[in-house]
Design an enzyme around this catalytic site. Sequence first.
Site, PDB file in Angstrom:
ATOM      1  N   SER A  47      28.725  38.794  36.696  1.00  0.00           N
ATOM      2  CA  SER A  47      29.257  39.933  35.954  1.00  0.00           C
ATOM      3  C   SER A  47      28.126  40.539  35.140  1.00  0.00           C
ATOM      4  CB  SER A  47      30.381  39.473  35.018  1.00  0.00           C
ATOM      5  OG  SER A  47      30.719  40.484  34.083  1.00  0.00           O
ATOM      6  N   TYR A  94      34.521  33.787  28.571  1.00  0.00           N
ATOM      7  CA  TYR A  94      34.115  34.452  29.814  1.00  0.00           C
ATOM      8  C   TYR A  94      32.619  34.736  29.815  1.00  0.00           C
ATOM      9  CZ  TYR A  94      34.015  37.972  33.549  1.00  0.00           C
ATOM     10  OH  TYR A  94      33.730  38.673  34.690  1.00  0.00           O
TER      11      TYR A  94
END
Length: 265
Positions: free
Chosen positions: A143, A156
């Site tokens: 990401s 995350y």
Amino acid sequence: MRFQDKVALVTGAGQGIGRGIAVRLALEGAKVIVADLHDDADSQRTLALMHEAGGEGCVLAADVGRVDAVRAMVAEGARRMGRIDILVNNAGVEHRATFSEVTESDYDRVLDINLKGAFFAAQAFVRHLGESGRGGRIINISSVHEELPFPDFASYSASKGGIKMLMRNLAVELAPLGITVNNVAPGAIRTPINAPLLDDPELLEPLLANIPLKRLGTPRDVAGAVAFLASADADYITGSTIYVDGGLLWDYTEKRVRTNERKTD
């Protein structure tokens, strides 16, 4: 076809980015193991789309947050398809909470799926390759948040930062075995999972303003980068992250997304 006689295992392939990757690899000749939490309508739809693209494959149900399930997934996939040449660690989740409100169970779930699952899937895959002395490809779907802070998503961000360093470490350690390891880091991608964002102009418009290409990405955009890294064209690339984000990483001001939890696969 670039992947004729190759077998790929894609985790979290039941929808979204994972589905796009599975179909793209199948379109280019790979046999694809569609790994997802359940063998359900979503994963079967991915398999059907692969068949429409002229590809072959199978569906495996596996909880990548459990090490025993990950090892069984790789072993069963190799048994069904005869071998595995490409591992795509795509499965992932995120959970929104301010740092002071993050629970241990929420933290464990995110790290177990996003980081521990990828770690032990890679380990099982490397052991599988070692049985025949073959090289292979490991591609992690990371990401932009392996690099970019993400307020209210500390677990995350920690998992994606871990994936970044894991990729670099394994790239060096596994290079003598002929195994390359790279990350593909998506930005804002148009998938059904992001419907709350896509349907809210107050959230979408400021985000688009921060993307130099002025659009959201698609699973096809991500799949193209994965196909490149899995191919012979990327034989000399290892230890790198390809950002598929329309330039967002370099022109971004965080606006907090008011949703609870969404999968990122």
